[in-house]
Design a protein around this motif. Structure first.
Motif, PDB file in Angstrom:
ATOM      1  N   UNK A  28     -30.523  71.710  10.174  1.00 15.22           N
ATOM      2  CA  UNK A  28     -29.581  72.216   9.532  1.00 15.22           C
ATOM      3  C   UNK A  28     -28.224  71.084   9.231  1.00 15.22           C
ATOM      4  N   UNK A  29     -28.436  70.096   9.713  1.00 17.80           N
ATOM      5  CA  UNK A  29     -27.281  69.088   9.543  1.00 17.80           C
ATOM      6  C   UNK A  29     -27.772  68.200   8.405  1.00 17.80           C
ATOM      7  N   UNK A  30     -29.140  68.016   8.298  1.00 23.91           N
ATOM      8  CA  UNK A  30     -29.630  67.384   7.248  1.00 23.91           C
ATOM      9  C   UNK A  30     -29.340  68.139   5.809  1.00 23.91           C
ATOM     10  N   UNK A  31     -29.324  69.509   6.207  1.00 21.78           N
ATOM     11  CA  UNK A  31     -29.127  70.319   4.659  1.00 21.78           C
ATOM     12  C   UNK A  31     -27.611  70.187   4.348  1.00 21.78           C
ATOM     13  N   UNK A  32     -26.675  70.224   5.401  1.00 26.16           N
ATOM     14  CA  UNK A  32     -25.324  70.094   4.832  1.00 26.16           C
ATOM     15  C   UNK A  32     -24.957  68.505   4.301  1.00 26.16           C
ATOM     16  N   UNK A  33     -25.706  67.537   5.010  1.00 31.57           N
ATOM     17  CA  UNK A  33     -25.482  66.178   4.649  1.00 31.57           C
ATOM     18  C   UNK A  33     -25.885  66.171   3.177  1.00 31.57           C
ATOM     19  N   UNK A  34     -27.042  66.650   2.847  1.00 29.43           N
ATOM     20  CA  UNK A  34     -27.800  66.530   1.633  1.00 29.43           C
ATOM     21  C   UNK A  34     -26.739  67.432   0.661  1.00 29.43           C
ATOM     22  N   UNK A  35     -26.312  68.603   0.890  1.00 31.60           N
ATOM     23  CA  UNK A  35     -25.770  69.219  -0.350  1.00 31.60           C
ATOM     24  C   UNK A  35     -24.452  68.598  -0.359  1.00 31.60           C
ATOM     25  N   UNK A  36     -23.842  67.890   0.677  1.00 31.92           N
ATOM     26  CA  UNK A  36     -22.661  67.154   0.535  1.00 31.92           C
ATOM     27  C   UNK A  36     -22.628  66.024  -0.253  1.00 31.92           C
ATOM     28  N   UNK A  37     -23.853  65.308  -0.034  1.00 32.50           N
ATOM     29  CA  UNK A  37     -24.049  64.114  -0.888  1.00 32.50           C
ATOM     30  C   UNK A  37     -24.436  64.527  -2.310  1.00 32.50           C
ATOM     31  N   UNK A  38     -25.074  65.666  -2.790  1.00 33.04           N
ATOM     32  CA  UNK A  38     -25.332  65.919  -3.867  1.00 33.04           C
ATOM     33  C   UNK A  38     -23.922  66.450  -4.727  1.00 33.04           C
ATOM     34  N   UNK A  39     -23.166  66.961  -3.969  1.00 32.62           N
ATOM     35  CA  UNK A  39     -21.887  67.324  -4.784  1.00 32.62           C
ATOM     36  C   UNK A  39     -20.798  66.245  -4.511  1.00 32.62           C
ATOM     37  N   UNK A  40     -20.989  65.125  -3.970  1.00 30.54           N
ATOM     38  CA  UNK A  40     -19.864  64.433  -3.615  1.00 30.54           C
ATOM     39  C   UNK A  40     -19.205  63.903  -5.106  1.00 30.54           C
ATOM     40  N   UNK A  41     -19.673  63.764  -6.108  1.00 29.22           N
ATOM     41  CA  UNK A  41     -18.739  63.177  -7.448  1.00 29.22           C
ATOM     42  C   UNK A  41     -17.731  64.268  -7.645  1.00 29.22           C
ATOM     43  N   UNK A  42     -18.135  65.551  -7.013  1.00 26.91           N
ATOM     44  CA  UNK A  42     -16.989  66.571  -7.709  1.00 26.91           C
ATOM     45  C   UNK A  42     -15.824  66.226  -6.758  1.00 26.91           C
ATOM     46  N   UNK A  43     -15.914  66.352  -5.322  1.00 27.33           N
ATOM     47  CA  UNK A  43     -15.051  65.934  -4.311  1.00 27.33           C
ATOM     48  C   UNK A  43     -14.129  64.878  -4.759  1.00 27.33           C
ATOM     49  N   UNK A  44     -14.867  63.539  -4.960  1.00 26.13           N
ATOM     50  CA  UNK A  44     -14.198  62.520  -5.225  1.00 26.13           C
ATOM     51  C   UNK A  44     -13.425  62.450  -6.794  1.00 26.13           C
ATOM     52  N   UNK A  45     -13.844  63.255  -7.824  1.00 24.45           N
ATOM     53  CA  UNK A  45     -13.482  63.082  -9.206  1.00 24.45           C
ATOM     54  C   UNK A  45     -12.150  64.343  -9.274  1.00 24.45           C
ATOM     55  N   UNK A  46     -12.791  65.535  -8.861  1.00 22.77           N
ATOM     56  CA  UNK A  46     -11.714  66.640  -9.257  1.00 22.77           C
ATOM     57  C   UNK A  46     -10.898  67.006  -7.810  1.00 22.77           C
ATOM     58  N   UNK A  47     -11.504  66.769  -6.815  1.00 21.82           N
ATOM     59  CA  UNK A  47     -10.497  66.881  -5.767  1.00 21.82           C
ATOM     60  C   UNK A  47     -10.777  68.188  -5.012  1.00 21.82           C
ATOM     61  N   UNK A  48     -10.694  68.342  -3.777  1.00 19.88           N
ATOM     62  CA  UNK A  48     -10.770  69.547  -2.968  1.00 19.88           C
ATOM     63  C   UNK A  48     -10.055  70.640  -3.580  1.00 19.88           C
ATOM     64  N   UNK A  49      -8.647  70.381  -3.768  1.00 18.27           N
ATOM     65  CA  UNK A  49      -7.716  71.548  -4.095  1.00 18.27           C
ATOM     66  C   UNK A  49      -8.071  71.918  -5.626  1.00 18.27           C
ATOM     67  N   UNK A  50      -8.194  70.895  -6.471  1.00 17.61           N
ATOM     68  CA  UNK A  50      -8.508  71.148  -7.991  1.00 17.61           C
ATOM     69  C   UNK A  50      -9.746  71.862  -8.187  1.00 17.61           C
ATOM     70  N   UNK A  51     -10.951  71.669  -7.275  1.00 17.92           N
ATOM     71  CA  UNK A  51     -12.178  72.309  -7.458  1.00 17.92           C
ATOM     72  C   UNK A  51     -12.046  73.802  -6.802  1.00 17.92           C
TER      73      UNK A  51
END
Lengths: 294, 280
Positions: A28-51
């Motif tokens: 379960x944790x592996x899944x979450x981490x993997x999904x977080x990793x794949x989506x990372x550029x979105x969070x760092x570029x667009x930001x949480x509130x922008x997204x």
């Protein structure tokens, strides 16, 4: 010596079991981490509130516009609406089964509830789209009858069995003394149920509702076939919309890996799963308090 | 007088919502039989889709085969970890700290939407490991999806075995694994099988996870691990969504629901058998 060998064997077996159990649960944790990793550029570029609060979804534009507010709102409308419809019927049915149903009828209804959960969501979605949506189109003279409301209606049917099963269990947990006291005082069965049993079981019943909410948010096929799938921000329950789950299912196949569209869908997935987990943690806190008699 | 009316209204509410459940199930089944029944014949079951667009004629044989392959693979992948986790929770960990955490993780896993599992397997299997859209990826996604179902049902079946068996075996000096294998397991096997069947049914009906990992509009479903497959629920979705054939969509839905209800009833009778065993 023989005894030694046996002991060693027992040790080996138990450590295999412990490691398999631990590793598979950590998936379960592996899944979450993997999904977080794949989506990372979105969070760092667009930001949480922008997204989260951006309401325009054009991931293929240059520069891409990536905001999922419309989908979040659609998910909330669909799931919340489903609960609004399912709660009175689900609770009614649970009370019926726990207190009022004649034995033979209850013996039929319980497996029926089980079977309803066994019907897959694509069949519910198909029937909803083929029958219900058609009905709306004819009855209200609409060009297309799909809407968040239609999705909620079918979703309600899908979550009712979960509400019934869990709240009936909660009602049955109420100590029999309360029932006996009520009957001895000569109040009606209905009064007894609504004023005494339901308040005592209310946390369990609320838990059932919250669990159903989590399910409704994650449900994909029925919603995808009924909600209409437009990317505009829905203004009401009767507008069309595209919930998060439907967005992912519909668009994932057409993305290129590591492109911003692909990453954005993973970010949307992360948001969905965090919403569901938040609901689940909520219910656990609730149930713990219930167990401690709070 | 006013009280009596309220009571009557409440009673009406309870009865209506209770009977509504029954009506919904009957309506679904009867409607599917009415609309889909006339199109089910040996050709529909045993032939491949034909006509133009594909699916207007012929049958759904590759979709049936594909669904069977998918659920078989899902079971093969998930059964060992699922059973061992259940055994840990019921026999080894019990109420320890680790068991508590694993219980919580398994429970949360059960709540994860199936499309999220599809998303994960898409990134891991389809893209990163280069499997492409394939039976293997779909089987893995479904395996992850049914894992918590298998754990919870087997755990509960094992926990329901009378504690005295464990105590007696233990006091006779019988080893834990032997007790488990020869005493506890046989007494829980009906309940465990019921749980496995429910998991199979759950996997057979799941559409979202295989839609992004395994399913193709047309495929031979030969069982090759790295080829895409057809599957009943996805075929139903395509038939309806692409406006290919309503008749065949109803017939496919009927076959799917028939299969799942059969599995479900089998599982239900096994669990009532288990309840009878537990009472003795």
């Amino acid at each position: 010596m023989i005894y030694r060998g046996l002991e060693l064997k027992e040790k080996i077996i138990s450590s295999i079991i412990i490691s398999v159990a631990t590793v598979s649960s950590l998936l379960l944790l592996a899944m979450l981490i993997f999904i977080l990793r794949e989506s990372w550029p979105i969070w760092s570029q667009i930001g949480v509130s922008g997204f989260l609060f951006g309401s325009s979804w054009r991931p293929l534009n240059t520069p891409p516009e990536i905001g999922i507010l419309s989908m979040i709102v659609s998910t909330m409308w669909v799931a919340g609406g489903a609960l609004l419809i399912a709660a009175p019927l689900g609770f009614g049915c649970a009370i019926f089964l726990a207190e009022f149903a004649p034995r033979p009828l209850a013996a039929i209804l319980r497996p029926v509830i089980n079977m309803l959960t066994g019907i897959p969501s694509v069949v519910y979605g198909f029937l909803g789209a083929a029958v219900l949506v058609k009905f709306f189109e004819v009855k209200f003279d609409l060009a297309s009858g799909e809407s968040l409301f239609a999705a909620s209606l079918i979703l309600a049917i899908m979550v009712i069995p979960f509400i019934v099963a869990n709240s009936e269990a909660a009602l049955r947990l109420v100590a029999p003394e309360y029932r006996h006291a009520g009957i001895a005082l000569g109040v009606s069965r209905q009064y007894l149920t609504l004023r005494i049993l339901v308040p005592l079981a209310r946390k369990g019943m609320l838990g059932a509702l919250v669990l159903a909410f989590g399910r409704a948010m994650g449900e994909t096929m029925a919603v995808l076939m009924l909600a209409g799938n437009t990317l505009r921000l829905p203004g009401s329950w009767f507008d069309k919309g595209e919930p998060l789950s439907a967005l992912i299912a519909l668009e994932l196949g057409s993305t290129t890996p590591a492109g911003s569209h692909y990453q954005a869908l993973f970010a949307a997935g992360l948001v969905l799963v965090l919403m569901v987990i938040a609901v689940n943690i909520g219910i656990n806190l609730l149930l713990n308090r219930l167990q401690k008699g709070g | 007088m006013k009280k009596a009316i309220t009571d009557q209204l409440l009673l009406g509410w309870f009865w209506v919502s209770g009977l509504l459940i029954l009506v919904i199930l009957l309506a679904i089944i009867i409607y599917l039989i009415w609309r889909g029944g006339p199109f089910i014949n040996s050709g529909f079951i045993l032939e491949s889709p034909g006509g133009f667009p594909l699916g207007t004629e012929g049958g759904i044989f590759p979709a049936i085969k594909g669904t069977l392959w998918l659920i078989l693979l899902a079971l093969v992948i998930s059964i060992v970890p699922g059973l061992l986790t259940a055994i840990y929770l019921s026999e080894y960990g019990r109420s320890g700290r680790l068991a508590e955490i694993i219980n919580l993780l398994v429970q949360s896993m059960a709540g994860i939407p199936s499309i999220i599992i599809g998303l994960f397997v898409y990134a891991l299997g389809v893209v990163t490991l280069g499997w492409g859209i394939s039976l293997l990826a779909g089987g893995l996604a479904l395996a992850i999806m049914v894992f918590p179902v298998i754990v919870v049902s087997s755990r509960d079946a094992l926990l329901a075995v009378d504690e005295n068996y464990r105590l007696v075996a233990n006091s006779l000096g019988v080893s834990k694994s032997y007790t488990l294998y020869r005493v506890i397991f046989p007494r829980a096997v009906a309940g465990i099988t019921a749980g496995l069947l429910l998991a199979l049914g759950y996997a057979a009906g799941a559409t979202a996870p295989i839609m992004v990992t395994a399913a193709a509009v047309i495929a031979s479903s030969s069982g090759a691990l790295l080829e895409p497959v057809m599957a009943l629920p996805y075929h139903l979705y395509i038939l309806f969504n692409e406006h290919i054939s309503m008749n065949h969509a109803y017939a496919t839905a009927l076959v799917l629901v028939g299969l799942l209800l059969f599995i479900n009833i089998l599982a239900l009778s096994l669990s009532s058998l288990q309840e009878r065993i537990n009472r003795h």
